[in-house]
Design a protein around this motif. Structure first.
Motif, mmCIF file in Angstrom:
data_model
loop_
_atom_site.group_PDB
_atom_site.id
_atom_site.type_symbol
_atom_site.label_atom_id
_atom_site.label_comp_id
_atom_site.label_asym_id
_atom_site.label_seq_id
_atom_site.Cartn_x
_atom_site.Cartn_y
_atom_site.Cartn_z
ATOM 1 N N LEU A 42 4.232 -0.646 -2.426
ATOM 2 C CA LEU A 42 3.294 0.467 -2.299
ATOM 3 C C LEU A 42 3.817 1.508 -1.312
ATOM 4 C CD1 LEU A 42 0.503 1.512 -3.195
ATOM 5 C CD2 LEU A 42 -0.499 0.197 -1.315
ATOM 6 N N GLU A 43 4.268 1.048 -0.168
ATOM 7 C CA GLU A 43 4.774 1.969 0.854
ATOM 8 C C GLU A 43 6.041 2.684 0.391
ATOM 9 O OE1 GLU A 43 5.155 -0.619 4.209
ATOM 10 O OE2 GLU A 43 3.127 -0.158 4.966
ATOM 11 N N ALA A 44 6.869 1.991 -0.398
ATOM 12 C CA ALA A 44 8.112 2.606 -0.870
ATOM 13 C C ALA A 44 7.848 3.770 -1.809
ATOM 14 C CB ALA A 44 8.975 1.553 -1.559
ATOM 15 N N LEU A 45 6.699 3.752 -2.491
ATOM 16 C CA LEU A 45 6.375 4.813 -3.444
ATOM 17 C C LEU A 45 5.694 6.015 -2.802
ATOM 18 C CD1 LEU A 45 5.097 2.647 -6.425
ATOM 19 C CD2 LEU A 45 7.085 4.159 -6.467
ATOM 20 N N VAL A 46 5.216 5.861 -1.577
ATOM 21 C CA VAL A 46 4.472 6.943 -0.924
ATOM 22 C C VAL A 46 5.276 8.245 -0.845
ATOM 23 C CG1 VAL A 46 3.444 7.709 1.260
ATOM 24 C CG2 VAL A 46 2.916 5.437 0.355
ATOM 25 N N PRO A 47 6.541 8.234 -0.402
ATOM 26 C CA PRO A 47 7.274 9.506 -0.288
ATOM 27 C C PRO A 47 7.404 10.255 -1.612
ATOM 28 C CG PRO A 47 8.408 7.766 0.914
ATOM 29 C CD PRO A 47 7.346 7.097 0.100
ATOM 30 N N ALA A 48 7.487 9.528 -2.719
ATOM 31 C CA ALA A 48 7.667 10.184 -4.015
ATOM 32 C C ALA A 48 6.336 10.622 -4.627
ATOM 33 C CB ALA A 48 8.395 9.259 -4.976
ATOM 34 N N VAL A 49 5.284 9.830 -4.429
ATOM 35 C CA VAL A 49 4.025 10.083 -5.133
ATOM 36 C C VAL A 49 3.058 10.937 -4.314
ATOM 37 C CG1 VAL A 49 2.043 9.005 -6.261
ATOM 38 C CG2 VAL A 49 4.294 7.929 -6.412
ATOM 39 N N ARG A 50 2.961 10.692 -3.018
ATOM 40 C CA ARG A 50 2.027 11.474 -2.194
ATOM 41 C C ARG A 50 2.626 11.728 -0.812
ATOM 42 N NH1 ARG A 50 -3.374 7.946 -1.614
ATOM 43 N NH2 ARG A 50 -3.874 9.497 -0.047
ATOM 44 N N PRO A 51 3.689 12.497 -0.747
ATOM 45 C CA PRO A 51 4.362 12.720 0.540
ATOM 46 C C PRO A 51 3.534 13.508 1.541
ATOM 47 C CG PRO A 51 5.243 14.184 -1.132
ATOM 48 C CD PRO A 51 4.344 13.213 -1.848
ATOM 49 N N ASP A 52 2.559 14.283 1.073
ATOM 50 C CA ASP A 52 1.802 15.152 1.970
ATOM 51 C C ASP A 52 0.408 14.637 2.271
ATOM 52 O OD1 ASP A 52 3.961 16.971 1.943
ATOM 53 O OD2 ASP A 52 3.240 17.832 0.061
ATOM 54 N N ARG A 53 0.074 13.448 1.779
ATOM 55 C CA ARG A 53 -1.249 12.882 2.039
ATOM 56 C C ARG A 53 -1.094 11.496 2.645
ATOM 57 N NH1 ARG A 53 -4.614 11.819 -2.518
ATOM 58 N NH2 ARG A 53 -2.781 11.788 -3.851
ATOM 59 N N PRO A 54 -1.688 11.261 3.793
ATOM 60 C CA PRO A 54 -1.562 9.933 4.402
ATOM 61 C C PRO A 54 -2.352 8.894 3.620
ATOM 62 C CG PRO A 54 -3.123 11.271 5.630
ATOM 63 C CD PRO A 54 -2.494 12.183 4.612
ATOM 64 N N VAL A 55 -1.915 7.653 3.716
ATOM 65 C CA VAL A 55 -2.645 6.551 3.091
ATOM 66 C C VAL A 55 -2.756 5.416 4.102
ATOM 67 C CG1 VAL A 55 -0.514 5.611 2.083
ATOM 68 C CG2 VAL A 55 -2.745 4.948 1.143
ATOM 69 N N ASP A 56 -3.938 4.852 4.168
ATOM 70 C CA ASP A 56 -4.197 3.712 5.041
ATOM 71 C C ASP A 56 -4.298 2.474 4.162
ATOM 72 O OD1 ASP A 56 -4.873 2.123 7.204
ATOM 73 O OD2 ASP A 56 -7.006 2.610 7.094
ATOM 74 N N ILE A 57 -3.490 1.464 4.458
ATOM 75 C CA ILE A 57 -3.446 0.258 3.640
ATOM 76 C C ILE A 57 -4.014 -0.913 4.428
ATOM 77 C CG2 ILE A 57 -1.973 -1.344 2.363
ATOM 78 C CD1 ILE A 57 0.069 0.950 2.123
ATOM 79 N N VAL A 58 -4.949 -1.615 3.831
ATOM 80 C CA VAL A 58 -5.509 -2.819 4.435
ATOM 81 C C VAL A 58 -5.287 -3.969 3.467
ATOM 82 C CG1 VAL A 58 -7.808 -2.320 3.493
ATOM 83 C CG2 VAL A 58 -7.591 -3.871 5.431
ATOM 84 N N THR A 59 -5.028 -5.152 3.990
ATOM 85 C CA THR A 59 -4.748 -6.301 3.123
ATOM 86 C C THR A 59 -5.735 -7.434 3.385
ATOM 87 O OG1 THR A 59 -3.204 -7.351 4.673
ATOM 88 C CG2 THR A 59 -2.299 -5.720 3.125
ATOM 89 N N ALA A 60 -5.931 -8.244 2.346
ATOM 90 C CA ALA A 60 -6.802 -9.408 2.481
ATOM 91 C C ALA A 60 -6.261 -10.529 1.618
ATOM 92 C CB ALA A 60 -8.237 -9.069 2.076
ATOM 93 N N LEU A 61 -6.305 -11.736 2.149
ATOM 94 C CA LEU A 61 -5.805 -12.921 1.448
ATOM 95 C C LEU A 61 -6.913 -13.959 1.357
ATOM 96 C CD1 LEU A 61 -3.443 -14.712 0.321
ATOM 97 C CD2 LEU A 61 -3.094 -15.458 2.700
ATOM 98 N N SER A 62 -7.128 -14.476 0.156
ATOM 99 C CA SER A 62 -8.074 -15.575 -0.029
ATOM 100 C C SER A 62 -7.420 -16.613 -0.925
ATOM 101 C CB SER A 62 -9.383 -15.091 -0.659
ATOM 102 O OG SER A 62 -10.207 -16.203 -0.981
ATOM 103 N N GLU A 63 -6.897 -17.655 -0.329
ATOM 104 C CA GLU A 63 -6.289 -18.715 -1.129
ATOM 105 C C GLU A 63 -7.335 -19.486 -1.929
ATOM 106 O OE1 GLU A 63 -2.679 -20.666 0.595
ATOM 107 O OE2 GLU A 63 -3.451 -19.803 2.470
ATOM 108 N N GLU A 64 -8.604 -19.402 -1.500
ATOM 109 C CA GLU A 64 -9.672 -20.050 -2.255
ATOM 110 C C GLU A 64 -9.860 -19.403 -3.619
ATOM 111 O OE1 GLU A 64 -9.953 -18.895 0.769
ATOM 112 O OE2 GLU A 64 -10.522 -20.552 2.107
ATOM 113 N N ALA A 65 -9.440 -18.143 -3.759
ATOM 114 C CA ALA A 65 -9.608 -17.439 -5.030
ATOM 115 C C ALA A 65 -8.641 -17.942 -6.096
ATOM 116 C CB ALA A 65 -9.415 -15.937 -4.823
ATOM 117 N N ALA A 66 -7.569 -18.591 -5.682
ATOM 118 C CA ALA A 66 -6.569 -19.082 -6.638
ATOM 119 C C ALA A 66 -7.179 -20.147 -7.538
ATOM 120 C CB ALA A 66 -5.363 -19.644 -5.904
ATOM 121 N N GLY A 67 -7.144 -19.906 -8.825
ATOM 122 C CA GLY A 67 -7.647 -20.875 -9.778
ATOM 123 C C GLY A 67 -9.153 -20.918 -9.921
ATOM 124 N N ALA A 68 -9.876 -20.103 -9.145
ATOM 125 C CA ALA A 68 -11.338 -20.103 -9.237
ATOM 126 C C ALA A 68 -11.801 -19.319 -10.461
ATOM 127 C CB ALA A 68 -11.939 -19.499 -7.967
#
Length: 230
Positions: A133-159
């Motif tokens: 995602l970050e690697a594409l920022v300069p090409a796709v939206r170089p003039d607009r900042p983006v804030d990225i937040v991540t979340a992991l739930s291993e309980e979701a696997a296979g549910a």
């Protein structure tokens, strides 16, 4: 001349991705003739080797060559771990070749979203998705900042989809991402939870298979063809 039923090849490393991608293309790009190729040792061998080796890269290129020799007019590589091989393939074959989540990342960055959440159920998927995602920022939206937040739930696997959606929503809230403008699913296996998660969070939820199908439909579908099968 574009064929009325373009042949789209997909190379998968896990059976789940095969099923989800094929179902998604049936909805989003029904004009395509889908050709599935599965090597269910690709991920295990990469893990055992501690990452991609030259031998594994050559193996993936041989699979790509196989579908190209068979007349594929486009290729979707559904395994994100082998995404770097796409860069080589694009220099060798003059047809659209997409990485698993590339279309989703580009669509998200091109949209009006200031804060984008990436959710996953397996730990390696998070940094891999964020890096792409970050690697594409300069090409796709170089003039607009983006804030990225991540979340992991291993309980979701296979549910089940609704349960997986609740786990992912809880993880996102715990990570401080409840105010995200859009959510990206970092794995094809989470696609069945997309709609339930969107309902829980009240924001768009994007998946890689759907975005890829729409991008290839725009590139390959004859003008005037219906977007969705009736």
């Amino acid at each position: 001349m574009i064929e009325p039923q373009p042949l789209v090849a997909m190379i998968h490393a896990v059976p789940t991705a095969h099923r989800i991608a094929e179902e998604t293309f049936a909805q989003e790009f029904p004009q395509a003739t889908v050709w599935n190729v599965l090597d269910d040792r690709l991920l295990d061998d990469a893990r055992d080797a501690g990452g991609l080796t030259d031998a594994l890269r050559r193996r993936m290129l041989r699979l790509i060559g196989h579908v190209m020799d068979g007349g594929a007019q486009a290729l979707l590589l559904t395994c994100s771990s082998y995404g770097e091989v796409v860069d080589t393939a694009r220099t060798l074959w003059n047809v659209p070749v997409l990485k698993s989540d590339e279309a989703m990342f580009k669509a998200a960055l091109a949209g009006p979203y200031g804060r984008i959440a990436v959710v996953a159920s397996t730990p390696p998927a998070v940094p891999a998705a964020v890096a792409q995602l970050e690697a594409l920022v300069p090409a796709v939206r170089p003039d607009r900042p983006v804030d990225i937040v991540t979340a992991l739930s291993e309980e979701a696997a296979g549910a089940r989809p609704e349960e997986a959606a609740r786990h992912l929503a809880d993880a996102l809230r715990a990570a401080g991402g409840a105010d995200a403008d859009a959510v990206l699913l970092a794995q094809y296996s989470l696609t069945p939870a997309r709609d339930a998660l969107a309902d829980l969070l009240g924001v768009p939820v994007l998946d890689g298979a759907g975005a890829a199908a729409r991008e290839l439909r725009g590139l390959l579908a004859p003008a005037g063809a219906p977007a969705v099968a009736s």
